[in-house]
Motif scaffolding. Structure first.
Motif, PDB file in Angstrom:
ATOM      1  N   LEU A 158       0.832  -1.210   0.000  1.00 13.13           N
ATOM      2  CA  LEU A 158       0.000   0.000   0.000  1.00 13.13           C
ATOM      3  C   LEU A 158       0.867   1.261   0.000  1.00 13.13           C
ATOM      4  N   TRP A 211       1.055   4.381  -2.421  1.00  7.33           N
ATOM      5  CA  TRP A 211       0.865   5.723  -1.851  1.00  7.33           C
ATOM      6  C   TRP A 211       1.948   6.672  -2.376  1.00  7.33           C
ATOM      7  N   HIS A 252      -6.872   9.757  -4.409  1.00  6.52           N
ATOM      8  CA  HIS A 252      -6.497   9.492  -3.024  1.00  6.52           C
ATOM      9  C   HIS A 252      -5.987   8.085  -2.857  1.00  6.52           C
ATOM     10  N   GLU A 294      -5.058   4.706  -1.138  1.00  7.12           N
ATOM     11  CA  GLU A 294      -5.611   4.060   0.063  1.00  7.12           C
ATOM     12  C   GLU A 294      -4.563   4.052   1.183  1.00  7.12           C
ATOM     13  N   ASN A 346      -0.142   6.200   6.659  1.00 14.88           N
ATOM     14  CA  ASN A 346       0.195   6.118   5.238  1.00 14.88           C
ATOM     15  C   ASN A 346       1.719   6.108   5.044  1.00 14.88           C
ATOM     16  N   LYS A 355     -11.947   9.218   6.737  1.00 13.61           N
ATOM     17  CA  LYS A 355     -12.199   8.427   5.513  1.00 13.61           C
ATOM     18  C   LYS A 355     -11.316   8.905   4.372  1.00 13.61           C
ATOM     19  N   GLN A 356     -11.116  10.217   4.308  1.00 12.31           N
ATOM     20  CA  GLN A 356     -10.314  10.794   3.224  1.00 12.31           C
ATOM     21  C   GLN A 356      -8.846  10.331   3.293  1.00 12.31           C
ATOM     22  N   HIS A 370      -7.479   7.958   5.781  1.00  9.59           N
ATOM     23  CA  HIS A 370      -7.179   6.620   6.340  1.00  9.59           C
ATOM     24  C   HIS A 370      -8.406   5.720   6.224  1.00  9.59           C
ATOM     25  N   GLY A 371      -8.913   5.586   4.972  1.00 14.59           N
ATOM     26  CA  GLY A 371     -10.163   4.845   4.737  1.00 14.59           C
ATOM     27  C   GLY A 371     -10.115   3.418   5.266  1.00 14.59           C
ATOM     28  N   LEU A 372      -9.005   2.706   5.030  1.00 17.79           N
ATOM     29  CA  LEU A 372      -8.920   1.294   5.453  1.00 17.79           C
ATOM     30  C   LEU A 372      -8.919   1.181   6.974  1.00 17.79           C
ATOM     31  N   GLU A 410     -12.504   1.537   8.152  1.00 15.65           N
ATOM     32  CA  GLU A 410     -13.227   0.267   7.964  1.00 15.65           C
ATOM     33  C   GLU A 410     -12.903  -0.712   9.089  1.00 15.65           C
TER      34      GLU A 410
END
Ligand code: HEM
Length: 339
Positions: A205, A209, A221, A223, A228, A311-312, A314-316, A319
């Motif tokens: 990831l 990034w 964006h 993920e 990140n 969410k913008q 650190h979306g994962l 979740e």
């Protein structure tokens, strides 16, 4: 080269003329590692070889402090040139360079907004212990950085403004602060490492990034989970850089405990170079964590970040947190249903 050899020859000649007293300062002469002296070499020749090889000329002292017997240590000149010239350039370019990058970034992109605006719903990003450890490390780092920069740049930037007396007082207290704050800084590094290492192991990831420029340069964006790629970099700079700076710093705080003068000069070079690079990196981190990105500071302020921000960036992670929360709530809900 000639300018280096001439003083050495002059010194050797001087020592030669002062032969009777030289016998006193010379002491028992030992061989030079890697270049055993001719068996019939005179004491003066041996001392000259020592100087040319960057060793030292030592006299004989009757007090317990054997270091005070050093008369000449030519490598000290290289070290002084490093401190007065090289470090100033490396530090100046690194810190001013980072400030320039930030200024250009801010002028062209402005503050990174929360997409879709704030929702008013928040999610916990860091707990009290995490924030406490962060601010202990950050607070001590800022004072260490300012008092350290004073040792490198103060005589040019501050001394002409405040005068010698105020500068001497400032630098003396700054040095005390620098020495003592090394302890909370080191402790902070250890705690941050233990708390966050599991979320900072680099993976695929992060490659994606970085390829997407972190979403800062270009569009889209990438993920990200809890941290990140850029934040993982900050983490490892903090942990590895901080460890190197701390270890080399303790070598300097406790002179001659673990190494000789050459080892201390090396420790000082490591300490100076890594510190200024780390300061430059942290200037970038501080910018993004405050002015540069809307909503970021809340993570280390109250510990609660807006749901849209989370969410913008650190979306994962969001979740994962939602899934964990459901798993925690579900057994409770079942129990409530059974009543
Ligand atoms: C003094 C001003 C500072 C501010 C305003 C600041 C702000 C922040 C913020 C808001 C975060 C959380 C980012 C997120 O939610 O993902 C963070 C994380 C972090 N900070 Fe700082 N910080 C500062 C100084 C420092 C210093 C001096 C260090 C190290 C010596 C440091 C090391 C870290 C690390 C390792 C993280 C986790 C990785 C990351 O999020 O980048 N911080 N900081």
């Amino acid at each position: 080269m000639i300018s280096r050899i001439l003083p050495v020859l002059a010194l050797a000649l001087g020592l030669g003329f002062a032969a009777p007293s030289f016998a006193q300062i010379g002491g028992p002469v030992t061989g030079i590692p890697g270049n055993p002296a001719a068996p019939n070499a005179s004491a003066e020749e041996l001392e000259l070889q020592k100087i040319l090889q960057g060793g030292r000329i030592a006299g004989r002292v009757t007090i317990p402090d054997n270091q005070s017997a050093s008369l000449v240590q030519p490598a000290g000149r290289d070290w002084r040139a490093f401190h007065n010239v090289t470090l100033t350039w490396v530090g100046g370019i690194a810190v001013l360079g980072m400030l320039a990058i930030i200024a250009i970034f801010y002028a062209t992109k402005g503050r990174i907004p929360v997409e879709g605006g704030r929702t008013g719903h928040t999610i916990q990003r860091f707990n009290l212990i995490e924030r406490g450890a962060h601010w202990m490390t950050a607070g001590s780092f800022v004072v260490l950085a300012l008092t350290g920069l004073n040792l490198t740049f103060g005589r040019w930037l501050i001394l002409p403004i405040v005068g010698p007396e105020a500068f001497a007082t400032l630098t003396l207290w700054g040095k005390y602060a620098h020495n003592y704050l090394s302890f909370p800084f080191t402790l902070g590094i250890v705690v941050l490492f233990l708390m966050w290492v599991k979320d900072n192991i680099p993976n695929k990831l992060d490659v994606a990034w970085f390829k997407a420029g972190g979403g800062l340069i270009g569009h889209g964006h990438p993920e990200a989970a809890r941290f990140n790629g850029g934040q993982k970099m900050v983490f490892w700079i903090t942990v590895i850089g901080g460890t190197l700076v701390a270890v080399s710093g303790y070598v300097l705080i406790f002179p001659f405990w673990v190494t000789d003068i050459a080892g201390m000069q090396l420790a000082h070079i490591v300490h100076g170079v890594i510190s200024v690079l780390m300061i430059a990196a942290m200037v970038g981190h501080i910018y993004i964590g405050s002015v540069g990105m809307e909503g970021a500071f809340d993570a280390m302020g109250s510990g609660q970040v807006d749901m849209n921000w989370a969410k913008q960036h650190h979306g994962l992670w969001v979740e994962d947190e939602v899934k964990k929360a459901r798993e925690t709530v579900a057994p409770g809900a079942r129990a409530a249903g059974a009543d």
